[in-house]
Design an enzyme around this catalytic site. Sequence first.
Site, PDB file in Angstrom:
ATOM      1  N   GLY A  47     -12.670  -0.329  10.419  1.00 18.38           N
ATOM      2  CA  GLY A  47     -11.799  -0.028  11.555  1.00 18.38           C
ATOM      3  C   GLY A  47     -12.344   1.122  12.375  1.00 18.38           C
ATOM      4  N   GLY A 102      -6.378  -3.883   6.184  1.00 19.91           N
ATOM      5  CA  GLY A 102      -5.717  -2.638   6.551  1.00 19.91           C
ATOM      6  C   GLY A 102      -6.798  -1.721   7.085  1.00 19.91           C
ATOM      7  N   HIS A 103      -6.810  -1.503   8.374  1.00 15.69           N
ATOM      8  CA  HIS A 103      -7.863  -0.701   8.998  1.00 15.69           C
ATOM      9  C   HIS A 103      -7.241   0.557   9.592  1.00 15.69           C
ATOM     10  CE1 HIS A 103     -10.278  -4.671   9.723  1.00 15.69           C
ATOM     11  NE2 HIS A 103     -10.054  -4.427   8.447  1.00 15.69           N
ATOM     12  N   GLN A 158     -11.906  -7.525   5.197  1.00 14.12           N
ATOM     13  CA  GLN A 158     -12.363  -7.573   3.794  1.00 14.12           C
ATOM     14  C   GLN A 158     -13.853  -7.216   3.688  1.00 14.12           C
ATOM     15  OE1 GLN A 158     -10.342 -10.503   5.034  1.00 14.12           O
ATOM     16  NE2 GLN A 158      -8.778  -8.992   4.609  1.00 14.12           N
ATOM     17  N   ARG A 197      -1.548   0.419  -2.820  1.00 15.10           N
ATOM     18  CA  ARG A 197      -2.081   0.517  -4.188  1.00 15.10           C
ATOM     19  C   ARG A 197      -3.244   1.509  -4.228  1.00 15.10           C
ATOM     20  NH1 ARG A 197      -3.367  -5.702  -5.544  1.00 15.10           N
ATOM     21  NH2 ARG A 197      -3.954  -5.657  -3.360  1.00 15.10           N
ATOM     22  N   ASP A 198      -3.385   2.222  -5.352  1.00 16.13           N
ATOM     23  CA  ASP A 198      -4.552   3.080  -5.548  1.00 16.13           C
ATOM     24  C   ASP A 198      -5.789   2.195  -5.606  1.00 16.13           C
ATOM     25  OD1 ASP A 198      -3.325   5.474  -5.579  1.00 16.13           O
ATOM     26  OD2 ASP A 198      -3.443   5.806  -7.749  1.00 16.13           O
TER      27      ASP A 198
HETATM   28  P1  GDP Z   1     -11.464  -0.719   6.576  1.00 15.75           P
HETATM   29  O1  GDP Z   1     -10.469  -1.624   5.919  1.00 15.75           O
HETATM   30  O2  GDP Z   1     -12.864  -1.116   6.282  1.00 15.75           O
HETATM   31  O3  GDP Z   1     -11.216  -0.558   8.048  1.00 15.75           O
HETATM   32  O4  GDP Z   1     -11.270   0.709   5.891  1.00 15.75           O
HETATM   33  P2  GDP Z   1      -9.856   1.445   5.623  1.00 15.75           P
HETATM   34  O5  GDP Z   1      -9.315   1.916   6.928  1.00 15.75           O
HETATM   35  O6  GDP Z   1      -8.988   0.608   4.766  1.00 15.75           O
HETATM   36  O7  GDP Z   1     -10.341   2.645   4.693  1.00 15.75           O
HETATM   37  C1  GDP Z   1     -11.253   3.577   5.142  1.00 15.75           C
HETATM   38  C2  GDP Z   1     -10.582   4.956   5.187  1.00 15.75           C
HETATM   39  O8  GDP Z   1     -11.575   5.938   5.304  1.00 15.75           O
HETATM   40  C3  GDP Z   1      -9.681   5.174   6.381  1.00 15.75           C
HETATM   41  O9  GDP Z   1      -8.616   5.995   5.973  1.00 15.75           O
HETATM   42  C4  GDP Z   1     -10.553   5.870   7.406  1.00 15.75           C
HETATM   43  O10 GDP Z   1      -9.816   6.712   8.284  1.00 15.75           O
HETATM   44  C5  GDP Z   1     -11.417   6.695   6.508  1.00 15.75           C
HETATM   45  N1  GDP Z   1     -12.787   6.934   6.989  1.00 15.75           N
HETATM   46  C6  GDP Z   1     -13.618   6.094   7.676  1.00 15.75           C
HETATM   47  N2  GDP Z   1     -14.837   6.644   7.816  1.00 15.75           N
HETATM   48  C7  GDP Z   1     -14.783   7.853   7.203  1.00 15.75           C
HETATM   49  C8  GDP Z   1     -15.739   8.890   6.970  1.00 15.75           C
HETATM   50  O11 GDP Z   1     -16.910   8.808   7.347  1.00 15.75           O
HETATM   51  N3  GDP Z   1     -15.308   9.987   6.257  1.00 15.75           N
HETATM   52  C9  GDP Z   1     -14.024  10.102   5.792  1.00 15.75           C
HETATM   53  N4  GDP Z   1     -13.697  11.188   5.116  1.00 15.75           N
HETATM   54  N5  GDP Z   1     -13.112   9.146   6.001  1.00 15.75           N
HETATM   55  C10 GDP Z   1     -13.481   8.027   6.670  1.00 15.75           C
HETATM   56  P1  IMO Z   2      -9.834  -4.647   4.573  1.00 11.90           P
HETATM   57  O1  IMO Z   2     -10.065  -5.486   5.806  1.00 11.90           O
HETATM   58  C1  IMO Z   2      -9.692  -4.501   0.215  1.00 11.90           C
HETATM   59  C2  IMO Z   2      -8.278  -8.124  -1.832  1.00 11.90           C
HETATM   60  C3  IMO Z   2      -6.949  -8.056  -2.544  1.00 11.90           C
HETATM   61  C4  IMO Z   2      -7.208  -9.046  -3.691  1.00 11.90           C
HETATM   62  C5  IMO Z   2      -8.065 -10.112  -3.016  1.00 11.90           C
HETATM   63  C6  IMO Z   2      -7.305 -11.351  -2.568  1.00 11.90           C
HETATM   64  O2  IMO Z   2      -8.854  -3.563   4.747  1.00 11.90           O
HETATM   65  O3  IMO Z   2     -11.135  -4.218   3.990  1.00 11.90           O
HETATM   66  P2  IMO Z   2      -5.664 -11.801  -0.506  1.00 11.90           P
HETATM   67  O4  IMO Z   2      -4.329 -11.214  -0.184  1.00 11.90           O
HETATM   68  O5  IMO Z   2      -6.686 -11.628   0.552  1.00 11.90           O
HETATM   69  O6  IMO Z   2      -5.563 -13.233  -0.991  1.00 11.90           O
HETATM   70  O7  IMO Z   2      -6.159 -10.955  -1.816  1.00 11.90           O
HETATM   71  O8  IMO Z   2      -8.670  -9.486  -1.893  1.00 11.90           O
HETATM   72  N1  IMO Z   2      -8.247  -7.736  -0.402  1.00 11.90           N
HETATM   73  C7  IMO Z   2      -8.728  -6.585   0.070  1.00 11.90           C
HETATM   74  N2  IMO Z   2      -9.273  -5.524  -0.569  1.00 11.90           N
HETATM   75  N3  IMO Z   2      -9.608  -4.514   1.568  1.00 11.90           N
HETATM   76  C8  IMO Z   2      -9.083  -5.580   2.231  1.00 11.90           C
HETATM   77  O9  IMO Z   2      -9.103  -5.680   3.564  1.00 11.90           O
HETATM   78  C9  IMO Z   2      -8.581  -6.660   1.477  1.00 11.90           C
HETATM   79  N4  IMO Z   2      -7.997  -7.843   1.790  1.00 11.90           N
HETATM   80  C10 IMO Z   2      -7.806  -8.492   0.633  1.00 11.90           C
HETATM   81  O10 IMO Z   2      -6.681  -6.762  -3.027  1.00 11.90           O
HETATM   82  O11 IMO Z   2      -7.988  -8.433  -4.688  1.00 11.90           O
HETATM   83 MG    MG Z   3      -8.854  -1.548   4.630  1.00 12.98          MG
END
Ligand code: GDP
Ligand code: IMO
Ligand code: MG
Length: 427
Positions: free
Chosen positions: A17, A40-41, A223, A302-303
């Site tokens: 994201g 979730g971005h 993902q 979730r953690d």
């Molecule tokens: P995505 O699903 O790939 O978009 O990633 P998520 O948003 O679920 O998780 C990445 C998390 O790391 C988010 O809370 C971002 O704000 C944060 N993030 C992204 N790049 C960086 C970075 O370079 N450093 C730190 N500390 N946080 C980052």
């Molecule tokens: P972003 O885009 C991390 C995981 C779920 C589960 C498996 C199948 O934020 O990186 P689903 O609901 O897709 O059928 O679940 O995939 N999963 C992710 N894990 N980041 C995601 O998206 C995910 N989307 C699905 O936790 O293990």
């Molecule tokens: Mg995510």
Amino acid sequence: MPALVLLGAQWGDEGKGKATDLLGGSVDYVVRYQGGNNAGHTVVVGDQKYALHLLPSGILSPGCTPVIGNGVVVDPSVLFSELNGLNERGVDTSKLLISGNAHIITPYNVTVDKVTERFLGKRKIGTTGRGIGPTYADKINRVGIRVQDLYDESILTQKVEAALDGKNQLLTKVFNRRAIEVEQVVEELLTYAERLRPYVADTVLVLNQALEADKVVLFEGGQGTLLDIDHGTYPFVTSSNPTAGGACTGSGVGPTKISRVIGILKAYTTRVGAGPFPTELFDDDGDALRRIGGERGVTTGRDRRCGWFDAVIARYATRVNGLTDFFLTKLDVLTGWEEIPVCVAYEIDGRRVEELPYSQTDFHHAKPIYETLPGWSEDITKAKTFADLPKNAQAYVRALEEMSGAPISAIGVGPGRDETIEINSFI
Ligand code: GDP
Ligand code: IMO
Ligand code: MG
């Protein structure tokens, strides 16, 4: 006609994201091509934090047209609440385009996702419970409901009937649940039709015409590579193709148009849900990565499971996606460790294995072989160039690059847009 794909190189949550948002200012279209609101971005713009699930992260860049491609599964109620939330915060969402061929996540798909997981018990996948798998299953079984079906009540009714025919047998006889009424589902789906209408478009035509007109198109994966239904750690995967090929099938843009494929790679590894994870840590280091990295799911809360960097996975991502670049994220999280282990190969039943084993049994038995790199203690969040990084951080990045098989063209040193070191420009 530059078309770039940006995707997760590990198990998701790599920081796609943020990376997409960063490029959003220089691109004309940002396209989601698979997945749905299981993503979730988190995007941080100045002091504002946005959590996006279904919408492409480009929605936060005013000049950019966000597109939901044919390969995405759309839950209309989630879409509207996400749009409402952004509108309330002053974000203009009127440019959004949604493919008429995208499939709809119906309420019964969400029900089936939840009851299937419950039924699997300890063998569950740990899905996000958003109806993703069952919706793609309906698509493949040719009983799916598409966005365009909302505009023909008679077709919609026939399709919902076809979809519920077998499902109601399953729900009542196997899962011990009440049958779902066709009329009730049709009625609910029809309530979405008018609000969706202005966004519905022939996105295949729009995107190909844009590329012909030399516009810049960015495909944003949800993902990650190891969650891919074909190339991931099946069956502990999602039900779509986050890998690079998915950008083509999920958008209707041919592979000859793709000029660059960027893998987003966390400087360590995380995973949500069940499934193998060779470098997973169950000790204080794992807890520290989770705490410092804020590794808690944006969608489910979730953690996240945490572990050291795995170069075998990164090499695999380079191969199956044809990666041209990496964007290394969260390097700042590793500040403070005296030494940082990096997994360079696996030991499987006494053998050293350099590449990801194709056999699920072997992968379940894989034990990481680590090399240890010296750490750094200086704050790196203000670093603007590669030279600003401490020598050991530079060496860590160079070592990862060498092991992973593609150049690292950007480095994240914090969640904000400006907390990024750009080495090679992407556009
Ligand atoms: P995505 O699903 O790939 O978009 O990633 P998520 O948003 O679920 O998780 C990445 C998390 O790391 C988010 O809370 C971002 O704000 C944060 N993030 C992204 N790049 C960086 C970075 O370079 N450093 C730190 N500390 N946080 C980052
Ligand atoms: P972003 O885009 C991390 C995981 C779920 C589960 C498996 C199948 O934020 O990186 P689903 O609901 O897709 O059928 O679940 O995939 N999963 C992710 N894990 N980041 C995601 O998206 C995910 N989307 C699905 O936790 O293990
Ligand atoms: Mg995510």
